[in-house]
Design a protein around this motif. Structure first.
Motif, short mmCIF file in Angstrom:
data_model
loop_
_atom_site.label_atom_id
_atom_site.label_comp_id
_atom_site.label_asym_id
_atom_site.label_seq_id
_atom_site.Cartn_x
_atom_site.Cartn_y
_atom_site.Cartn_z
N MET A 1 0.86 -1.09 -0.31
CA MET A 1 -0.07 -0.12 0.13
C MET A 1 0.63 1.17 -0.04
O MET A 1 1.98 1.09 0.71
CB MET A 1 -1.04 -0.17 1.22
CG MET A 1 0.27 0.42 2.77
SD MET A 1 -1.08 0.25 3.70
CE MET A 1 -0.46 0.42 5.26
N TRP A 3 2.16 5.56 1.29
CA TRP A 3 2.35 5.82 3.08
C TRP A 3 2.48 6.69 2.41
O TRP A 3 3.04 7.37 1.30
CB TRP A 3 3.76 5.45 2.74
CG TRP A 3 4.04 4.17 2.87
CD1 TRP A 3 4.81 3.41 2.15
CD2 TRP A 3 4.33 2.63 3.91
NE1 TRP A 3 4.64 1.85 2.20
CE2 TRP A 3 4.35 1.58 4.06
CE3 TRP A 3 3.11 2.93 5.71
CZ2 TRP A 3 4.58 0.80 4.57
CZ3 TRP A 3 2.74 1.75 6.02
CH2 TRP A 3 3.60 0.81 5.50
N GLY A 26 2.84 8.60 15.37
CA GLY A 26 2.46 7.39 15.19
C GLY A 26 3.44 7.14 13.54
O GLY A 26 3.51 6.14 12.67
N LEU A 28 5.68 6.03 11.67
CA LEU A 28 5.86 4.88 11.11
C LEU A 28 8.48 4.37 11.07
O LEU A 28 9.24 3.57 11.39
CB LEU A 28 5.81 4.07 10.12
CG LEU A 28 4.40 3.75 10.12
CD1 LEU A 28 4.06 3.66 8.60
CD2 LEU A 28 4.40 3.11 11.00
N PHE A 65 4.72 7.63 7.42
CA PHE A 65 2.76 7.62 8.24
C PHE A 65 2.38 6.93 7.08
O PHE A 65 2.56 6.51 6.32
CB PHE A 65 2.18 8.88 8.53
CG PHE A 65 2.85 9.50 9.19
CD1 PHE A 65 2.60 9.44 11.36
CD2 PHE A 65 3.75 10.49 9.81
CE1 PHE A 65 2.92 10.61 11.82
CE2 PHE A 65 4.57 11.76 10.16
CZ PHE A 65 4.21 11.41 11.45
N ASP A 66 1.43 5.76 8.05
CA ASP A 66 -0.06 4.88 7.06
C ASP A 66 -0.64 6.39 6.25
O ASP A 66 -0.65 7.36 6.21
CB ASP A 66 -0.91 4.30 8.00
CG ASP A 66 -0.19 3.64 8.88
OD1 ASP A 66 0.91 3.21 8.35
OD2 ASP A 66 -0.70 3.72 10.07
N VAL A 67 -0.80 5.72 5.01
CA VAL A 67 -1.12 7.09 4.38
C VAL A 67 -3.10 7.12 4.31
O VAL A 67 -3.06 8.52 4.03
CB VAL A 67 -1.56 6.11 2.59
CG1 VAL A 67 -3.08 5.25 3.02
CG2 VAL A 67 -1.59 7.26 1.53
N ASP A 68 -3.74 6.89 5.29
CA ASP A 68 -4.73 7.92 5.78
C ASP A 68 -4.34 8.73 7.07
O ASP A 68 -5.39 8.74 7.82
CB ASP A 68 -5.99 6.63 6.06
CG ASP A 68 -4.81 5.40 6.97
OD1 ASP A 68 -4.18 5.87 7.48
OD2 ASP A 68 -6.05 4.35 7.41
N ALA A 69 -2.85 8.40 7.26
CA ALA A 69 -3.27 9.35 8.99
C ALA A 69 -3.75 10.53 8.93
O ALA A 69 -4.32 11.77 7.87
CB ALA A 69 -1.56 9.59 9.02
N ASP A 94 2.55 11.38 -1.25
CA ASP A 94 2.27 9.76 -1.49
C ASP A 94 3.55 9.53 -1.73
O ASP A 94 4.33 9.62 -2.58
CB ASP A 94 0.60 9.84 -1.97
CG ASP A 94 -0.36 10.52 -1.51
OD1 ASP A 94 -0.27 9.95 -0.33
OD2 ASP A 94 -1.08 10.76 -2.00
N ASP A 97 4.00 1.67 -3.00
CA ASP A 97 4.76 0.70 -2.10
C ASP A 97 5.79 0.48 -2.22
O ASP A 97 6.01 -0.11 -3.24
CB ASP A 97 3.87 0.03 -1.91
CG ASP A 97 3.69 -1.11 -0.75
OD1 ASP A 97 4.63 -0.87 0.57
OD2 ASP A 97 2.96 -2.60 -1.45
N TRP A 100 11.02 1.92 1.74
CA TRP A 100 10.56 3.74 1.88
C TRP A 100 12.56 3.97 2.06
O TRP A 100 13.05 5.06 1.66
CB TRP A 100 10.46 3.96 3.14
CG TRP A 100 9.76 5.83 2.70
CD1 TRP A 100 10.35 6.33 2.41
CD2 TRP A 100 10.94 6.15 4.04
NE1 TRP A 100 10.42 7.31 2.56
CE2 TRP A 100 10.43 7.83 4.04
CE3 TRP A 100 10.66 5.79 5.28
CZ2 TRP A 100 10.99 8.89 4.76
CZ3 TRP A 100 11.50 6.96 5.82
CH2 TRP A 100 11.14 8.10 6.06
#
Length: 299
Positions: A1, A3, A26, A28, A65-69, A94, A97, A100
């Motif tokens: 997915m 990020w 949050g 990562l 972060f997660d993409v939906d942060a 964005d 996937d 990183w």
């Protein structure tokens, strides 16, 4: 997915609480780069001196972060922490996937120091057609430096020229272990690495194991270090600690033993030359960019 990457430029004095706040929100992963250096190969994190923090004025901070942060929530968090930061200074993008950290590391290329010594990231295999090449495997971006900063480069160049065969070397302020590992690869029989940060000692041990030299590297906190005189000492820390440590360094070395000191800004060398003249001869100043290395020999 995919990020979400957040990036902004902050003052070095804000680093600790901003990094902690982002991790609690949050993040990562967090990457810190010198905001005042433009080329990727020169933007690895400076090895902190003993008891010191990096001396950059500004830091380019990136957090994953997660993409939906919650982007709006992150902006509010940062502007509350730093009221002088405008929301438009906080950048989002964005990221597809992928690995990183590995994608960021792919910017870095092998670096040569002196005639023989090379640092290669783990994702690039060195050529096999140069029998004299000495290869240190170390990935960029480690919190304690990789050799790209001028202070570390000055030390690596000095080690490449030194007679290390069978010698015992002290690396004071060992950080990532890059200087200790280079000394061992260049022929030192044993290196004593000293740092007041336990995380640095762990990093040095891990990197030494990756380079198959851990069995010849002894690691100590400063208060735990008691050793018979060594054959050579190198210290890539800062001018203040270097001045304070001059008597201890003199005690650590045999007569005529070489020493190299770095982490010194241009203009700071004059006081250090006076400080070390009591116990060291043949003091020589070498500069690269705005940084200085002082080398000499124990009287």
């Amino acid at each position: 997915m995919p990020w979400l990457e957040l990036s902004l430029t902050i003052r070095s004095s804000d680093q600790d609480h901003v990094e902690l706040a982002l991790e609690e929100a949050g993040a990562l992963a967090v990457t810190l780069l010198d905001a005042e250096v433009d080329t990727p190969n020169e933007r690895a994190i400076l090895e902190p001196g003993v008891g010191e923090t990096p001396m950059w004025g500004e830091i380019e901070l990136s957090a994953l972060f997660d993409v939906d942060a919650d982007r709006i929530g992150l902006v509010h968090l940062l502007t509350d922490l730093m009221p002088d930061i405008a929301p438009e200074q906080i950048r989002f993008r964005d990221v597809e996937d992928q690995d990183w950290v590995r994608a960021w590391m792919d910017q870095f290329q092998p670096m040569q120091f002196g005639r023989r010594l090379w640092i290669y990231p783990s994702n690039i295999e060195p050529p096999t057609d140069d029998p004299d090449a000495v290869i240190v495997r170390l990935d960029p971006g480690l919190a304690f430096g990789t050799g790209t900063h001028p202070t570390t480069a000055l030390c690596l160049q000095w080690l490449d020229e030194a007679d290390l065969a069978g010698k015992t070397v002290i690396d004071y302020g060992c950080g990532s272990g890059v200087l200790a590992i280079a000394a061992l690869k260049l022929g030192a029989a044993r290196v004593i690495g000293i740092d007041n940060d336990p995380q640095a000692l762990l990093a040095s041990r891990d990197n030494a194991e990756r380079n198959d030299v851990a069995d010849r590297l002894d690691l100590h906190l400063p208060d735990d270090f008691t050793s018979a005189p060594a054959d050579l000492l190198i210290a890539n820390i800062l001018a203040g600690p270097l001045a304070d440590l001059a008597p201890r360094f003199a005690e650590c070395l045999h007569a005529k033993a070489p020493i190299a000191l770095s982490g010194i800004l241009v203009g700071q060398e004059h006081e250090l030359l006076q400080r070390y003249a009591d116990a060291f001869d043949d003091l020589v100043v070498t500069t690269q960019d705005d940084w200085v290395r002082i080398s000499g020999r124990r009287r």
